[in-house]
Design an enzyme around this catalytic site. Structure first.
Site, PDB file in Angstrom:
ATOM      1  N   ASP A  10      15.435  38.820  29.089  1.00 12.05           N
ATOM      2  CA  ASP A  10      15.534  40.209  29.581  1.00 12.05           C
ATOM      3  C   ASP A  10      15.585  40.180  31.104  1.00 12.05           C
ATOM      4  O   ASP A  10      14.726  39.591  31.760  1.00 12.05           O
ATOM      5  CB  ASP A  10      14.321  41.025  29.100  1.00 12.05           C
ATOM      6  CG  ASP A  10      14.493  42.525  29.386  1.00 12.05           C
ATOM      7  OD1 ASP A  10      14.699  43.284  28.425  1.00 12.05           O
ATOM      8  OD2 ASP A  10      14.404  42.917  30.565  1.00 12.05           O
ATOM      9  N   GLU A 109      19.610  42.463  27.772  1.00  8.83           N
ATOM     10  CA  GLU A 109      18.818  41.510  27.002  1.00  8.83           C
ATOM     11  C   GLU A 109      19.547  40.941  25.797  1.00  8.83           C
ATOM     12  O   GLU A 109      20.456  41.559  25.255  1.00  8.83           O
ATOM     13  CB  GLU A 109      17.482  42.115  26.585  1.00  8.83           C
ATOM     14  CG  GLU A 109      17.545  43.273  25.652  1.00  8.83           C
ATOM     15  CD  GLU A 109      16.221  44.041  25.655  1.00  8.83           C
ATOM     16  OE1 GLU A 109      15.368  43.714  24.843  1.00  8.83           O
ATOM     17  OE2 GLU A 109      16.081  44.965  26.467  1.00  8.83           O
TER      18      GLU A 109
END
Ligand code: TTP
Ligand code: MG
Ligand code: MG
Length: 358
Positions: A10, A109
């Site tokens: 992420d 992500e």
């Protein structure tokens, strides 16, 4: 089932970090990136905050006019979403090289199945560092990475040492990671679930393990009950589902704002080459071509055309985008700041292509 090794990557304060990279004078200052609402010029909700802005109490979702009152010294910038998506596509391309299967779950992500890339969890730490430095090397942006035996744990791990951190939950560390954690932190437990669980005397993930599957199923329904029952035990068998990319695009800034067809054509050819390389690499064909224009006032426009049949041809891509650009110039009078080429209506290529198309 074999033990899987799953990573969750992420990006850190993604939109705001990109803006910091683009404008180093922002470093060290609180920055919030705001969605621009339909009404010309007015800012909507905050999309992303850097850590300085978070320390002032700002967060995504907060209306920008409120945030400005709360933190007048913060820098507020309009979101340039198409640019962030472009940066994202480079990062995703880089990450693909580090796994067998990847599932992109949002603009910033992705889950990576790296099981076949190492002998066991003892090798994960080295690998995480390599993934992080690959992203940094490619786009000069930091990310946080979590590793675990499944998606649930990898996702929870990636936020433990945010920003620019990593965290590994090996199979023998699952219980110590989960047991004392407040149940609200378990992925998928929202406010309402938390309340119902609290009435059952559940405060931690460990407490949740004492509730029977039957009880959870009767309170939350069969599917959700089973999910809670599994998740508090760190069990998640969901696969990494590779998603077909729906479009391949490239966008670039022009040296100066321009309406010169020759200069725009040159940019389109070079962008088309990039897009084409990716189509070839993934063995796919496109049927729709779009030319994308970011105007001097940062508004975005696009023109698209669907071809009679799918193709992988570089010339068709560039020529179609150039003809769309000429059409656009004849209809709009604004100078163009950034230009892009997108190939969509993607299908897997079937026939053998002639060498000339490469
Ligand atoms: P997140 O990964 O949720 O947040 P982030 O990357 O900004 O911060 P963190 O370091 O905590 O990961 O979201 C990624 C991007 O998605 C974010 O930069 C902007 C966009 N976004 C929105 O546009 N609206 C939202 O409400 C959220 C949460 C994110
Ligand atoms: Mg993020
Ligand atoms: Mg995210």
């Amino acid at each position: 089932m074999e033990t899987r090794i799953i990573l969750h990557v992420d990006m850190d304060y993604f939109y705001a970090q990109i803006e910091e990279r683009e404008n180093p004078s922002l470093r060290g200052r609180p920055v919030a990136v705001c969605m621009v609402s339909a009404r010309e010029g007015s800012l909507g909700a905050i999309a992303a905050c850097n850590y300085g802005a978070r320390h002032l109490g700002l967060h995504s979702g907060m209306p920008c006019f409120l945030a400005k009152k709360k933190a007048p010294d913060c820098v507020f910038l309009p979101a340039r979403r198409e640019f962030y998506v472009e940066v994202s596509s480079h990062i995703m391309d880089e990450l693909k090289g580090y796994c067998d299967v990847m599932e992109q779950v949002s603009v910033d992500e992705a889950y990576l199945d790296v099981s076949s890339r190492m002998a066991g969890f003892q090798q994960v730490e080295d690998y995480l560092r390599r993934v992080k430095s690959a992203v940094l090397g490619r786009e000069r942006l930091t990310c946080s990475v979590g590793a675990g035996p499944n998606k649930l744990l990898a996702k929870m791990a990636s936020s433990v040492n945010k920003p620019d951190g990593h965290y590994i939950i090996a199979p023998d560390g699952v219980d110590s990671f989960l047991l004392d954690m407040p149940v609200s932190k378990l992925h998928g437990v929202g406010g309402k679930t938390e309340q119902t669980l609290s009435a059952l005397g559940v405060a931690t993930v460990g407490d949740l393990r004492n509730i029977s599957l039957e009880r959870l199923a009767s309170d939350f329904g069969a599917a959700r009950g089973k999910l809670l029952y599994d998740h508090c035990r760190g069990i998640d068998a969901s696969p990494i589902a590779e998603r077909e990319r729906e479009q391949y695009g490239r966008l670039a800034s022009l040296r100066t704002d321009t309406r010169q067809p020759e200069e725009l054509s040159k940019s389109i050819r070079s962008l088309s080459e990039d897009v084409h390389r990716r189509l070839i690499a993934e063995g796919v064909e496109y049927r729709t071509v779009a030319a994308v224009f970011v105007l001097k006032n940062l508004q975005m426009r696009a023109r698209s055309r669907t071809l009679p049949a799918p193709t992988q041809s570089l010339d068709t891509l560039a020529d179609t985008a150039i003809s769309l650009m000429k059409e656009f110039l004849s209809e709009e009078s604004s100078p163009i700041r950034r230009i892009g080429v997108t190939a969509s209506s993607i299908t897997h290529s079937t026939g053998q292509k002639s060498l000339s198309e490469y």
